[in-house]
Design a protein around this motif. Structure first.
Motif, mmCIF file in Angstrom:
data_model
loop_
_atom_site.group_PDB
_atom_site.id
_atom_site.type_symbol
_atom_site.label_atom_id
_atom_site.label_comp_id
_atom_site.label_asym_id
_atom_site.label_seq_id
_atom_site.Cartn_x
_atom_site.Cartn_y
_atom_site.Cartn_z
ATOM 1 N N ARG A 96 0.819 -1.215 0.000
ATOM 2 C CA ARG A 96 0.000 0.000 0.000
ATOM 3 C C ARG A 96 0.848 1.258 0.000
ATOM 4 N NH1 ARG A 96 -3.032 -3.086 3.996
ATOM 5 N NH2 ARG A 96 -4.798 -4.116 2.955
ATOM 6 N N HIS A 97 2.118 1.139 0.360
ATOM 7 C CA HIS A 97 3.005 2.303 0.321
ATOM 8 C C HIS A 97 3.329 2.733 -1.111
ATOM 9 C CE1 HIS A 97 4.408 2.906 4.613
ATOM 10 N NE2 HIS A 97 3.635 1.847 4.702
ATOM 11 N N PHE A 98 3.026 1.889 -2.092
ATOM 12 C CA PHE A 98 3.162 2.316 -3.485
ATOM 13 C C PHE A 98 2.174 3.429 -3.832
ATOM 14 C CE2 PHE A 98 5.142 -1.905 -4.232
ATOM 15 C CZ PHE A 98 6.220 -1.519 -5.023
ATOM 16 N N SER A 99 1.069 3.465 -3.095
ATOM 17 C CA SER A 99 0.025 4.464 -3.334
ATOM 18 C C SER A 99 -0.425 4.421 -4.799
ATOM 19 C CB SER A 99 0.532 5.856 -2.931
ATOM 20 O OG SER A 99 -0.488 6.818 -3.021
ATOM 21 N N THR A 100 -0.465 5.566 -5.467
ATOM 22 C CA THR A 100 -0.997 5.630 -6.828
ATOM 23 C C THR A 100 -0.055 5.033 -7.873
ATOM 24 O OG1 THR A 100 -0.105 7.870 -7.087
ATOM 25 C CG2 THR A 100 -2.381 7.662 -6.323
ATOM 26 N N THR A 101 1.158 4.636 -7.485
ATOM 27 C CA THR A 101 2.074 4.017 -8.449
ATOM 28 C C THR A 101 1.884 2.499 -8.533
ATOM 29 O OG1 THR A 101 3.898 3.647 -6.880
ATOM 30 C CG2 THR A 101 3.784 5.807 -7.969
ATOM 31 N N LEU A 102 0.928 1.947 -7.776
ATOM 32 C CA LEU A 102 0.726 0.503 -7.770
ATOM 33 C C LEU A 102 -0.289 0.082 -8.814
ATOM 34 C CD1 LEU A 102 1.301 -2.253 -6.505
ATOM 35 C CD2 LEU A 102 -0.486 -1.772 -4.814
ATOM 36 N N GLY A 103 0.137 -0.847 -9.682
ATOM 37 C CA GLY A 103 -0.755 -1.497 -10.633
ATOM 38 C C GLY A 103 -1.186 -2.851 -10.077
ATOM 39 N N PRO A 104 -1.354 -3.860 -10.939
ATOM 40 C CA PRO A 104 -1.788 -5.190 -10.483
ATOM 41 C C PRO A 104 -0.751 -5.881 -9.605
ATOM 42 C CG PRO A 104 -2.123 -4.924 -12.855
ATOM 43 C CD PRO A 104 -1.276 -3.776 -12.404
ATOM 44 N N VAL A 105 -1.220 -6.841 -8.815
ATOM 45 C CA VAL A 105 -0.353 -7.725 -8.035
ATOM 46 C C VAL A 105 -0.426 -9.111 -8.658
ATOM 47 C CG1 VAL A 105 0.039 -8.818 -5.797
ATOM 48 C CG2 VAL A 105 -0.595 -6.402 -5.911
#
Length: 243
Positions: A96-105
């Motif tokens: 969750r620390h990726f914030s808006t830079t996180l795409g799929p897992v």
């Protein structure tokens, strides 16, 4: 939205083939991000990154850049999706620390793990839908309609891939299409080239027209072949080589 990138950026043999000879390794990501707007992080599979490292990854990303992140192998290879409430929450607390830079897992299951529909369903019940979970099956028994229906119902996606012995059908469901190119001539090596990528470009365009986000990563990292194919596919899709 169609994003094309590579499975990682920190490869020594890319020096001189992609990265300038004299460019320090600490500047490689910034150089990579001048050419691509996404990358797949694989080292999270081997060791769960702490929040501090994720914060650094987020901070180095330019505006609009997104990471796809591989789930830690403790969930997929050791637990095999069973009794994962606590380790899943621990992993997502970091992610969750990726914030808006996180795409799929990406959840990559082991090749010796055959179809277990109940275990998949139980895991999907506790798995967050945002970010979108993507499942890469490495045993051919998983490629059945019951699995596709289950993924779709839970807002999950199928990883389409070409790994020898477990290559998937070319399918998408829900909101997301996800593709991994593992190598045209063998594991992690071999160029695809325009002839082999033409059908993929058409399929990705079709998924985009259907309203799906499309994520595609080249894992044929030897000799920077991934860079060459990712650039080629971007050109075939009408995307600029630079950002």
């Amino acid at each position: 939205m169609i994003r094309i990138g590579c499975s990682g950026w920190n490869y020594r043999d890319w020096r001189g083939r992609f990265y300038p000879e004299k460019l320090a390794a600490k500047h490689w990501f910034a150089f990579y991000a001048e050419h691509f707007d996404t990358v797949e992080i694989n080292n999270s599979f081997y060791r769960l990154p702490g929040p501090e490292l994720v914060d650094r990854w987020r901070a180095q990303a330019p505006p609009g850049f997104c990471y796809a992140v591989k789930a830690n192998r403790y969930l997929t290879q050791m637990k095999k999706l069973k009794d994962c409430e606590e380790p899943l929450e621990r992993m997502m607390a970091s992610f969750r620390h990726f914030s808006t830079t996180l795409g799929p897992v990406l959840y990559q299951l082991p090749p010796h793990f055959p179809l277990d529909i109940d275990r998949l369903e139980n895991f999907l019940r506790i798995c967050p839908r945002d970010p979108v979970p993507v499942f890469e099956f490495r045993h051919a028994s998983w490629y059945v309609e019951e699995v596709y229906t289950l993924l779709d119902r839970h807002g999950a996606a199928l990883c389409v891939h070409d790994m020898s012995g477990s290559a998937s059908p070319r399918l998408a469901m829900g909101s997301t299409a996800y593709v991994r190119f593992h190598g045209a001539d063998g594991k992690y090596h071999g160029r695809y080239g325009e002839r082999k990528l033409t059908g993929w470009a058409e399929w990705m365009t079709e998924q985009g027209r259907k309203g799906r986000s499309v994520w595609a990563y080249f894992n044929n990292d030897y000799n920077a072949e991934a860079i060459k194919d990712a650039r080629l596919l971007k050109d075939m899709l009408g995307q600029n080589a630079g950002r």
